[in-house]
Design an enzyme around this catalytic site. Sequence first.
Site, PDB file in Angstrom:
ATOM      1  N   PRO A  92       0.804  -1.229   0.000  1.00 19.98           N
ATOM      2  CA  PRO A  92       0.000   0.000   0.000  1.00 19.98           C
ATOM      3  C   PRO A  92       0.833   1.273   0.000  1.00 19.98           C
ATOM      4  CG  PRO A  92       0.039  -0.967   2.199  1.00 19.98           C
ATOM      5  CD  PRO A  92       0.733  -1.948   1.289  1.00 19.98           C
TER       6      PRO A  92
ATOM      7  N   ASP B  29       9.439  -2.991  -8.200  1.00 19.30           N
ATOM      8  CA  ASP B  29      10.227  -4.216  -8.385  1.00 19.30           C
ATOM      9  C   ASP B  29      10.723  -4.790  -7.060  1.00 19.30           C
ATOM     10  OD1 ASP B  29      10.248  -4.246 -11.341  1.00 19.30           O
ATOM     11  OD2 ASP B  29      11.290  -2.347 -11.099  1.00 19.30           O
TER      12      ASP B  29
ATOM     13  N   GLY C 140       9.480   2.687 -10.163  1.00 16.40           N
ATOM     14  CA  GLY C 140      10.290   2.286 -11.306  1.00 16.40           C
ATOM     15  C   GLY C 140       9.564   1.396 -12.295  1.00 16.40           C
TER      16      GLY C 140
ATOM     17  N   ARG D 296      10.273  11.115  -9.411  1.00 14.55           N
ATOM     18  CA  ARG D 296      11.340  11.218  -8.411  1.00 14.55           C
ATOM     19  C   ARG D 296      12.701  10.952  -9.036  1.00 14.55           C
ATOM     20  NH1 ARG D 296      11.335   5.250  -5.505  1.00 14.55           N
ATOM     21  NH2 ARG D 296      13.547   5.622  -5.214  1.00 14.55           N
TER      22      ARG D 296
END
Length: 597
Positions: free
Chosen positions: A170, A228, A260, A338
């Site tokens: 979450p 990941d 990512g 980011r």
Amino acid sequence: MSRSHSQLLLTLDRVPGTMEPAANSRVLLGGEFAIWPNKKVKFAVSLTSTELGARRVRPRPWSRRLLLPLTDCIGCRCHEPDTDTDSAAYFTVYAYPFKKKARGSAQVRERFSKTFRVDGSRNYPENREEAEKWTAAIKSLCRVAIPGGDTVGSHHRLPVPCCLLLFVNPLSGNGQALHLYQTLVLPMLTEAEISVDMVVTEHQNHARELVQKEELSKWNGIVVMSGDGLLYEVVNGLMERSDWESAIKKPLGILPGGSGNALAASVNYHAGFDAVMNEELLLNCTYLICKGLFAPMDLVSLTTTSNKHIFSFLSVAWGFISAVDVESEKYRSMGSARFTVGTLRLLVPLRVYKGTLSFLPAEGKTKEPLYNEDSNEQEVNCTQMSSQKKPETTQGLKMVKQNSQKGGLRETQDAATRSSSECSSVQTDYNFCNLNNSVQYSAGDTQVKPLVDRIETHYGPIDTLLPPLGQRVPSNWTIVEADFVLVLAIYQSHLGADLFTAPSASLNDGVIHLFYIKSGISRISLLRLFCAMEKGTHLSYNCPYLTHLQVKAFRLEPDTGILTVDGELVDCEPIQGQIHSGVSTVITGVQKEIIKQ
């Protein structure tokens, strides 16, 4: 609830596909049905092995026929009537076709569903039997229909019915993973009749601990919705089991919910879909899980000097890339942006990292020369050195390095522990275009002892190519000692959803794509490389500071810096890895390799 007649026609007209069936398509089922909620308009509906077709027959019949490819369908469900007085039965088809593509934009999927009213008989049981027949046929055909009009054997698909263990983090990405699961993923899985045991992770290594001890036979696959890092936990938890060999074959699925999302982007790419991000990428990956196709995936076995044994499905990074990954954590709420912010911040104080990189080139793959046409750079291989003058030694061999600032040779790096007989195996890289001092050579012969003999708790395939970390590498390895900006060992096509790092990589090619950049590169050149990486064109820049090669194994001995495995921070210490082809299984799109099998 009802739509106007014109709205219904508009919706049908938006179904993508050809206007007429293929000449060799054989009609498997045919009937005349209304499309809910307008029961007065009748359509002649037909089903072939690849398409569901409909042609309006009354009132005002159509001359054309609209087709929905079964490759876009994920499920079909039979319904009872809303009232006791209705003798009709209903079945609904669920599909996610691509929207019409605007010029210059990526293709994205959108939800499409149609409910057909079966009322050919006044008897409800007969209508129900007809609706169930269509439902069963469509469900069976859409499970095996694949892009390109082919079908794939059942041994490459998840079973029907199917139950998945699904982990949701979450906190991943910008904290929207659980919301996206409930609003986008779960409805699609329900439409495909895939049952799910969902676990919301509560702490680091929660998923790792669970898959280590759980009886996995009750699930047909394991899916993670996160970045990941959560799949990294699952993979290593499976490889820490005593039955690792069968556990790691459990099909693994990835739903992008992090920042990512490298594996999700790689799976999307290998499925042949356009490069997309965010919810569009999530929709594609959920669609692939609903289709249930899977393929082998490589893993890399990693060992460190502190006797850690890690399995990696994505990458090992050191230097600039790993620093951006770790130091941009404070901007996690920005999602994938980011990394852009982190890259710009770290470009200003561009750091260099001293270390040693060793690697075993893949069979038939030669090292790309660090050659600049404006320089007189050359390479001397081991056999050439044997017939040339050997470097002079004082109390042992001193490696010859290139001093590009003076344009001559100087002796550095005392190697007294090496015998003078190893001089013939020295390979020097004369890199005049580089401002840093570097050396490349192949070390003396060494017989590799399998690492399984040295790690008592080791599970997993034997590392036949790796010597102990305290032992020199074999003579067929290449060694690079330098000041690096970054080193990246990657085995997927993408390092992030918008970083197309290794275009030639595939899920099961059995090679590691090794990139490294030495010091001397300008900030502008480095930024251009990363900008070009979004399209996968960075290798066409022929940057003299960038080296890309394919290897089977590597060793990295960093002096300092930040080291990550699959984006997860690990101790910065010597690490080495070997690729193992097809050890794991990933839920993915159809690849040509699967069709050929």
